[in-house]
Design an enzyme around this catalytic site. Sequence first.
Site, PDB file in Angstrom:
ATOM      1  N   TYR A  33       0.832  -1.204   0.000  1.00 24.97           N
ATOM      2  CA  TYR A  33       0.000   0.000   0.000  1.00 24.97           C
ATOM      3  C   TYR A  33       0.863   1.248   0.000  1.00 24.97           C
ATOM      4  O   TYR A  33       2.067   1.203   0.235  1.00 24.97           O
ATOM      5  CB  TYR A  33      -0.939   0.006   1.202  1.00 24.97           C
ATOM      6  N   LYS A 149       6.586  -2.049   1.761  1.00 24.01           N
ATOM      7  CA  LYS A 149       5.431  -1.437   2.432  1.00 24.01           C
ATOM      8  C   LYS A 149       4.201  -2.339   2.274  1.00 24.01           C
ATOM      9  O   LYS A 149       3.283  -2.064   1.497  1.00 24.01           O
ATOM     10  CB  LYS A 149       5.163  -0.035   1.884  1.00 24.01           C
ATOM     11  N   GLU A 181      12.366   2.138  14.159  1.00 22.33           N
ATOM     12  CA  GLU A 181      11.507   3.246  13.729  1.00 22.33           C
ATOM     13  C   GLU A 181      10.263   3.276  14.596  1.00 22.33           C
ATOM     14  O   GLU A 181      10.095   2.454  15.507  1.00 22.33           O
ATOM     15  CB  GLU A 181      11.129   3.087  12.255  1.00 22.33           C
ATOM     16  N   LEU A 205      11.365   1.153   6.939  1.00 23.96           N
ATOM     17  CA  LEU A 205      10.732   1.602   5.704  1.00 23.96           C
ATOM     18  C   LEU A 205      11.535   2.746   5.112  1.00 23.96           C
ATOM     19  O   LEU A 205      11.993   3.632   5.839  1.00 23.96           O
ATOM     20  CB  LEU A 205       9.298   2.056   5.983  1.00 23.96           C
TER      21      LEU A 205
END
Length: 285
Positions: A33, A149, A181, A205
């Site tokens: 996505y 992702k 993260e 990411l």
Amino acid sequence: MSRTVYVNGQFVPEEDAKISVFDRGFLFADAVYEVTSVLGGKLIDFDGHAARLDRSLKELGMGMPMSRDELLEIHHRLVEANGIEDGLVYLQVTRGAADRDFAYPAEDTPQSVVLFTQSKPGLANSPQADQGIRVASLPDLRWDRRDIKTVQLLYPSMAKMEAKAKGADDAWMVEDGVVTEGTSNNAYIVKDGKIITRQLGTEILHGITRAAVLRFAREAQMKVEERTFTIEEAQAADEAFVTSASAFVMPVVEIDGEKLGDGTPGPVARRLREIYLEESRKAAI
């Protein structure tokens, strides 16, 4: 009035939107996505999101279902149809619908493509940006390919809820003693004017907002160092912040109950937020 959404080639009212129960996005989280912000009716960093979508699909052995221009047209049509001034456009691509089997279906199985909008009036004027957010550290229990992702977001959701139960706004995840993260953002600290953030790899990411913010920081002659850091180092930092497509640059003022500086957003985070919003609006399409 219901939203108009896009499902597999058709623009339909949200209540009429349907995906097969056999879709692999539903059965296996076999999907990727992207989320693109909208400010003033225009798309922020669209090309970056389209490029990362293509990369994520390739990493999972999926094809790009349409061209960049076709994707852009769908985004624009949805923004216009739903009257989005400030908000988000969510895009999801799955491997398609097939009888349930761990093995991938035939290569000619049609992929599923879904897009919808979310209206977020005043998205760039969040009160949290003036106050800063508090984060709690939690172990990073996600799979190892966080650079893709995918829609596998259960653990980030659980971590965010656990952080809220601890009285924080979000979580910073820790693996092998260092921060990876946030649950839905990239993490940074600032020490003696230097911006420190984890280097790119499969552990995090590859944030589109991250790339833009670091570019703007370097153009503004700010020092940037890409390396790992610990929670203890973060607690001793002068300031901290996170970046994401929906939060832009969001100051962090507390980590595991320890206030950073005087407990208010620091000057580097505030300035980067100003620069990012200004420059991104100029380049929006």
